[in-house]
Write an enzyme that holds these catalytic residues in place. Structure first.
Site, PDB file in Angstrom:
ATOM      1  CE  LYS A  31      -2.473   1.630   3.708  1.00  0.00           C
ATOM      2  NZ  LYS A  31      -2.467   3.097   3.808  1.00  0.00           N
ATOM      3  CG  ASP A  59      -5.264   4.479   1.524  1.00  0.00           C
ATOM      4  OD1 ASP A  59      -6.385   4.916   1.210  1.00  0.00           O
ATOM      5  OD2 ASP A  59      -4.903   4.305   2.710  1.00  0.00           O
ATOM      6  CE  LYS A  61      -7.683   6.991   4.286  1.00  0.00           C
ATOM      7  NZ  LYS A  61      -6.429   6.247   4.064  1.00  0.00           N
ATOM      8  CG  ASP A  64     -12.297  18.295  -5.189  1.00  0.00           C
ATOM      9  OD1 ASP A  64     -13.252  19.085  -5.369  1.00  0.00           O
ATOM     10  OD2 ASP A  64     -11.122  18.678  -5.125  1.00  0.00           O
ATOM     11  CB  THR A 123     -10.326   4.230  12.997  1.00  0.00           C
ATOM     12  OG1 THR A 123      -9.114   4.542  12.329  1.00  0.00           O
ATOM     13  CG2 THR A 123     -10.903   2.955  12.423  1.00  0.00           C
ATOM     14  NE  ARG A 215       2.542   1.893  13.048  1.00  0.00           N
ATOM     15  CZ  ARG A 215       1.759   2.646  13.793  1.00  0.00           C
ATOM     16  NH1 ARG A 215       2.278   3.539  14.609  1.00  0.00           N
ATOM     17  NH2 ARG A 215       0.445   2.523  13.719  1.00  0.00           N
TER      18      ARG A 215
HETATM   19  O1  C5P Z   1       1.468   0.431  11.022  1.00  0.00           O
HETATM   20  P1  C5P Z   1       0.017   0.037  10.993  1.00  0.00           P
HETATM   21  O2  C5P Z   1      -0.208  -1.454  10.853  1.00  0.00           O
HETATM   22  O3  C5P Z   1      -0.787   0.632  12.123  1.00  0.00           O
HETATM   23  O4  C5P Z   1      -0.489   0.693   9.624  1.00  0.00           O
HETATM   24  C1  C5P Z   1      -1.804   0.617   9.229  1.00  0.00           C
HETATM   25  C2  C5P Z   1      -1.994   1.304   7.925  1.00  0.00           C
HETATM   26  O5  C5P Z   1      -3.388   1.374   7.678  1.00  0.00           O
HETATM   27  C3  C5P Z   1      -1.479   2.731   7.861  1.00  0.00           C
HETATM   28  O6  C5P Z   1      -1.066   2.984   6.508  1.00  0.00           O
HETATM   29  C4  C5P Z   1      -2.690   3.552   8.217  1.00  0.00           C
HETATM   30  O7  C5P Z   1      -2.681   4.824   7.641  1.00  0.00           O
HETATM   31  C5  C5P Z   1      -3.807   2.719   7.593  1.00  0.00           C
HETATM   32  N1  C5P Z   1      -5.088   2.942   8.230  1.00  0.00           N
HETATM   33  C6  C5P Z   1      -5.360   2.700   9.570  1.00  0.00           C
HETATM   34  N2  C5P Z   1      -6.602   2.925  10.089  1.00  0.00           N
HETATM   35  C7  C5P Z   1      -7.557   3.375   9.283  1.00  0.00           C
HETATM   36  C8  C5P Z   1      -7.326   3.608   7.942  1.00  0.00           C
HETATM   37  C9  C5P Z   1      -6.060   3.385   7.437  1.00  0.00           C
HETATM   38  O8  C5P Z   1      -4.484   2.299  10.304  1.00  0.00           O
HETATM   39  N3  C5P Z   1      -8.760   3.562   9.800  1.00  0.00           N
END
Ligand code: C5P
Length: 248
Positions: A31, A59, A61, A64, A123, A215
């Site tokens: 992603k 991604d 998003k 507009d 979220t 992560r």
């Molecule tokens: O590092 P981590 O596993 O938390 O990354 C989750 C990914 O999903 C990040 O790119 C974050 O921006 C994305 N994301 C999220 N929660 C959301 C929408 C997207 O963690 N509600």
């Protein structure tokens, strides 16, 4: 689809170096989000595609007026990516415009059209915020479910949602509607800034079609080992309605 690795790096160089650590025969779905895309532009997509076979979730998003989103989506449709996103809050006409733009761009470039995932409620949005700032009555959960149904009616292929909300969305959408869920942590992994997390297996049990993991893989001492463990847990988990349109 295999777990989607969120390449949340500040530079293309770091992202490319990270992807290059994976053996060429490991199926990869990555992603690229706003940070990396705004830093590097569409060249980062081409660089990653040139590196090895992979599926790409772009991604960005979009949100507009429908005309502008259609034109932007046309450009994204030309890139040969697998998944893209637009905010459901933009409305039915905007989502439909995004879909049209993606299809037209892909056709012009002779590539497969990206699927469109709708963002329901972020979220980071609380029920208090819905009421006090956006004047939307009801709960976040109800709004997520509503926007999921709206997104399907508008022609979106799925949504991005937390695993907590996946069953609500599954209840009002067709069986092959994609529910892609971030906020995934294998048992024992650092939670970081994610508030509500579930394991890969739990996400699948709740009806996720795909998971996004950042992560726990990108910051791991051994990213390939971390990815393999998450992929194994994800693949082996049982599910009632597993949707894997890519067959990989
Ligand atoms: O590092 P981590 O596993 O938390 O990354 C989750 C990914 O999903 C990040 O790119 C974050 O921006 C994305 N994301 C999220 N929660 C959301 C929408 C997207 O963690 N509600």
């Amino acid at each position: 689809m295999p777990p989607i690795i969120a390449l949340d790096f500040a530079t293309g160089q770091e992202a490319v170096a990270f992807v290059a650590r994976f053996p060429a025969d490991t199926p990869l779905f990555v992603k690229v989000g706003m940070e990396l895309f705004y830093a590097e532009g569409p060249q980062i997509v081409r660089d990653l595609q040139a590196l090895r076979p992979l599926n790409l979730f772009l991604d960005l998003k979009l949100h507009d007026i429908p005309h502008t989103v259609e034109k932007a989506a046309y450009q994204l449709g030309r890139l040969g990516v697998t998944l893209t996103t637009a905010h459901a809050a933009g409305g039915v006409q905007m989502l439909a415009a995004a879909k049209r733009g993606l299809l037209a761009g892909a056709e012009a470039a002779g590539v497969l059209p990206p699927k469109l995932l709708a963002i329901t409620q972020l979220t980071s949005t609380s029920t208090t915020m819905l009421h006090a700032q956006l004047q939307i009555p009801g709960t976040v959960r109800a709004s997520v479910q509503h926007l999921g149904a709206v997104a399907q009616a508008a022609g979106a292929d799925g949504v991005v949602a937390s695993a907590q909300e996946a069953p609500d969305i599954r209840a009002v959408t067709r069986a092959d509607f994609l529910v892609v869920t971030p906020g995934i942590r294998p048992l024992g992994a650092a939670v970081g800034d994610q508030v509500r997390v579930v394991t890969p297996a739990e996400a699948k049990r709740r009806g996720a079609s795909g998971i996004v993991v950042g992560r726990p893989i990108t910051q791991a001492a051994d990213p390939l080992a971390a990815y393999t463990a998450i992929n194994t847990e994800w693949r082996l988990a049982t599910v009632n309605k597993n949707v894997d349109p890519y067959g990989i």
